[in-house]
Design an enzyme around this catalytic site. Structure first.
Site, PDB file in Angstrom:
ATOM      1  N   ASP A  54       0.793  -1.226   0.191  1.00  0.00           N
ATOM      2  CA  ASP A  54       0.172   0.017   0.004  1.00  0.00           C
ATOM      3  C   ASP A  54       0.885   1.165  -0.079  1.00  0.00           C
ATOM      4  O   ASP A  54       1.859   1.079   0.635  1.00  0.00           O
ATOM      5  CB  ASP A  54      -0.863   0.149   1.248  1.00  0.00           C
ATOM      6  CG  ASP A  54      -1.846  -1.122   1.270  1.00  0.00           C
ATOM      7  OD1 ASP A  54      -2.196  -1.790   0.193  1.00  0.00           O
ATOM      8  OD2 ASP A  54      -2.217  -1.521   2.241  1.00  0.00           O
ATOM      9  N   LYS A  55       0.392   2.371  -0.423  1.00  0.00           N
ATOM     10  CA  LYS A  55       0.898   3.645  -0.578  1.00  0.00           C
ATOM     11  C   LYS A  55       1.525   4.030   0.873  1.00  0.00           C
ATOM     12  O   LYS A  55       2.859   4.611   0.740  1.00  0.00           O
ATOM     13  CB  LYS A  55      -0.093   4.533  -0.971  1.00  0.00           C
ATOM     14  CG  LYS A  55       0.386   6.046  -0.880  1.00  0.00           C
ATOM     15  CD  LYS A  55      -0.760   7.018  -1.396  1.00  0.00           C
ATOM     16  CE  LYS A  55      -0.318   8.437  -1.017  1.00  0.00           C
ATOM     17  NZ  LYS A  55      -1.364   9.595  -1.133  1.00  0.00           N
TER      18      LYS A  55
END
Length: 228
Positions: free
Chosen positions: A58-59
């Site tokens: 994830d970011k």
């Protein structure tokens, strides 16, 4: 951003590049994304033609990201991930403390739409079980440092699974407990504390094993709360 990505290279050989992905940079582009790891590949290697992502994180998750240098290597590594032949360890700081300090979470996860926001949610479905093992390394007042071993790789799996144990990840804006808004850890603006710390797998009869240092915001929180 480009230099940050260049500095984050942990390892390189003829088959792959391994990054310690910085905070806040998405792995892939999208409608609201102005810069992603995918966009940065050309700065990492002259032979950009063949660089391929093999998995995603994830970011706002930091840590190990493996980029293949050929279509074939990408296919092989992706297959290892799919077949659970990659040993992954994450470290995370969570709000609260799990009732069982060591355990496993086995629960299916599916995408739902809540008031126009897409979220992953635990659902009753025995077909596609997501499995996460965890071990609490240390607990302080209101926070626990947990080592996590995901056996499957569903979207947002660790975040959703830990939330289901009433232990949301510190700084996770998407998956949090509505009940305990008063917690000082919700009041201050924290970055998300989830880090892909180590990974190992076998490829071409070689054992590859990588470890990525914790990001500075994670270390700072550990120090501020007197974790050992």
């Amino acid at each position: 951003s480009k230099t940050i990505i260049k500095k984050s290279v942990l390892y390189e050989d003829e088959f792959m590049l391994v990054l310690n992905k910085p905070y806040g940079i998405p792995v892939q582009g999208g409608s609201k994304v102005n810069f992603s790891i995918d966009d940065a590949l050309s700065y990492l290697c002259s032979d950009i033609e063949n660089l391929r992502l093999t998995h995603r994180i994830d970011k706002n998750t930091t840590g190990i990201l493996i980029i293949a240098k050929s279509k074939e290597t990408a296919k092989n590594i992706t297959k290892l991930f799919k077949e659970d032949k990659v040993k992954k360890t994450y470290w995370t700081l969570v709000i609260g403390r799990p009732k069982n300090l060591v355990g496993s979470i086995k629960a299916s996860i599916s995408k739902v739409n809540l008031n126009g926001i897409e979220k992953m949610k635990i659902i009753e479905n025995n077909k596609k079980k997501a499995i996460t093992y965890y071990n609490t390394l240390e607990s302080k007042e209101g926070l626990s440092l947990i080592e996590v071993f995901p056996k499957t790789g569903r979207t947002h799996q660790i975040r959703v699974h830990l939330l289901s144990k009433n232990c949301p990840i510190l700084g996770d804006e998407k998956y949090k407990l509505l009940k305990i808004k008063e917690s000082k850890f919700y009041k201050s603006k924290y970055k998300m504390h989830l880090h892909a710390k180590s990974i190992s797998f076998k490829l071409h009869n070689n054992i590859y094993s990588f470890e990525a240092e914790l990001p500075s915001h994670f270390i700072k929180t550990l120090n501020e709360n007197k974790f050992e």
